[in-house]
Design an enzyme around this catalytic site. Structure first.
Site, mmCIF file in Angstrom:
data_model
loop_
_atom_site.group_PDB
_atom_site.id
_atom_site.type_symbol
_atom_site.label_atom_id
_atom_site.label_comp_id
_atom_site.label_asym_id
_atom_site.label_seq_id
_atom_site.Cartn_x
_atom_site.Cartn_y
_atom_site.Cartn_z
ATOM 1 N N LYS A 14 0.825 -1.210 0.000
ATOM 2 C CA LYS A 14 0.000 0.000 0.000
ATOM 3 C C LYS A 14 0.869 1.274 0.000
ATOM 4 O O LYS A 14 0.594 2.211 -0.736
ATOM 5 C CB LYS A 14 -0.940 0.014 1.222
ATOM 6 C CG LYS A 14 -1.894 -1.189 1.270
ATOM 7 C CD LYS A 14 -2.874 -1.076 2.420
ATOM 8 C CE LYS A 14 -2.247 -1.179 3.791
ATOM 9 N NZ LYS A 14 -1.767 -2.543 4.179
ATOM 10 N N ARG A 89 -9.976 0.373 8.794
ATOM 11 C CA ARG A 89 -9.548 -0.991 9.097
ATOM 12 C C ARG A 89 -10.612 -1.764 9.862
ATOM 13 O O ARG A 89 -10.405 -2.944 10.183
ATOM 14 C CB ARG A 89 -8.295 -0.921 9.974
ATOM 15 C CG ARG A 89 -7.020 -1.375 9.304
ATOM 16 C CD ARG A 89 -5.903 -1.141 10.309
ATOM 17 N NE ARG A 89 -4.705 -1.851 10.019
ATOM 18 C CZ ARG A 89 -3.655 -1.341 9.376
ATOM 19 N NH1 ARG A 89 -3.695 -0.125 8.905
ATOM 20 N NH2 ARG A 89 -2.578 -2.057 9.206
ATOM 21 N N ARG A 128 11.356 -6.279 4.929
ATOM 22 C CA ARG A 128 11.217 -4.847 5.236
ATOM 23 C C ARG A 128 11.819 -4.517 6.604
ATOM 24 O O ARG A 128 12.360 -3.435 6.800
ATOM 25 C CB ARG A 128 9.731 -4.452 5.197
ATOM 26 C CG ARG A 128 9.473 -2.972 5.434
ATOM 27 C CD ARG A 128 8.058 -2.561 5.120
ATOM 28 N NE ARG A 128 7.118 -2.937 6.169
ATOM 29 C CZ ARG A 128 5.796 -2.719 6.111
ATOM 30 N NH1 ARG A 128 5.269 -2.157 5.039
ATOM 31 N NH2 ARG A 128 5.017 -3.078 7.096
ATOM 32 N N ARG A 134 11.227 -1.303 11.973
ATOM 33 C CA ARG A 134 9.931 -1.469 12.645
ATOM 34 C C ARG A 134 9.912 -2.759 13.457
ATOM 35 O O ARG A 134 10.030 -3.852 12.896
ATOM 36 C CB ARG A 134 8.791 -1.484 11.608
ATOM 37 C CG ARG A 134 8.403 -0.098 11.134
ATOM 38 C CD ARG A 134 7.329 -0.142 10.081
ATOM 39 N NE ARG A 134 6.114 -0.847 10.482
ATOM 40 C CZ ARG A 134 5.007 -0.870 9.745
ATOM 41 N NH1 ARG A 134 4.966 -0.219 8.593
ATOM 42 N NH2 ARG A 134 3.955 -1.531 10.160
ATOM 43 N N ARG A 146 -0.840 -9.658 13.333
ATOM 44 C CA ARG A 146 -1.363 -8.599 12.452
ATOM 45 C C ARG A 146 -2.167 -9.202 11.307
ATOM 46 O O ARG A 146 -3.210 -8.669 10.920
ATOM 47 C CB ARG A 146 -0.215 -7.741 11.907
ATOM 48 C CG ARG A 146 0.335 -6.794 12.964
ATOM 49 C CD ARG A 146 1.749 -6.363 12.647
ATOM 50 N NE ARG A 146 1.858 -5.573 11.436
ATOM 51 C CZ ARG A 146 2.992 -5.423 10.746
ATOM 52 N NH1 ARG A 146 4.100 -6.020 11.143
ATOM 53 N NH2 ARG A 146 3.018 -4.682 9.665
#
Ligand code: ADP
Length: 191
Positions: A14, A89, A128, A134, A146
């Site tokens: 996204k 969400r 990532r 993160r 998640r």
């Protein structure tokens, strides 16, 4: 106005596609994840609260998230349109967004949903983590949480837009350019 909801599970791409879409269509990019992370970095009260949920792979409560999103939209009265990335969400957030845009005489033009298989998502998120720093990307248990939260709470938001005939499914595997072209095609087909 062109108001896009860019939808998809964690790691679907996204953020990457948003960067390209805002350039092509001159839109304002509102990523709730980015806004939370900026608040965490800045040590704000909102950041402290958000961090307690994000670190566990849970959603930040609707009330807080909705208020924050509305305040961000209100900061951009001259926008030609928005990309909502990571919002809504939950079904409550989708309702709130429709009502809020309605008060401004606006509406969502389309939901573009990036479709990526779970195995690929996990691979991308761990990759990532090496560059993003993160914590929620680095731990396979948090990633799984998640994805589970996405499947149970977020996935049903699709139906909300399907019912309004504002839904387009985009195959999210391929090169960044290929996926971008699919998104642009879907936008060009908005009636
Ligand atoms: P992802 O890569 O998982 O899509 P984001 O950067 O969009 O990550 O969001 C990171 C975290 O921020 C989420 O796991 C969640 O805890 C919180 N968050 C982001 N957007 C929302 C939202 N609309 N409602 C509740 N929590 C949110």
């Amino acid at each position: 106005m062109l108001n896009i909801v860019l939808f998809g599970p964690p790691g679907a791409g996204k953020g990457t596609q948003s960067e390209r879409l805002i350039e092509k269509y001159n839109l304002v990019h509102l990523s709730t994840g980015d806004i939370f992370r900026a608040n965490i970095k800045g040590g704000t009260e909102l950041g402290v609260l958000a961090k307690s949920y994000i670190d566990k792979g849970q959603l930040v409560p609707d009330e807080v998230t909705i208020k924050m999103l509305e305040s961000e939209v209100s900061k951009c009265p001259d926008a030609k349109g928005f990309i909502f990335d990571g919002f809504p969400r939950t079904s409550a957030q989708a309702d709130a967004l429709d009502n809020f845009l309605g008060t401004k005489g606006e509406h969502i033009s389309i939901m573009l949903a990036l479709d990526v298989p779970e195995q690929e998502l996990k691979k991308r998120l761990l990759e990532r983590a090496k560059v993003s720093g993160r914590a929620d990307d680095a731990d396979p248990a948090i990633i799984q949480k998640r994805i589970d939260v996405y499947n149970s709470e977020t996935f049903p938001v699709k139906e909300y837009y399907q019912k309004q005939n504002k839904f387009s499914d985009i195959y999210g595997i391929g090169s960044i350019e290929e996926i971008f072209d699919r998104l642009v095609n879907a936008i060009n087909n908005i009636q």
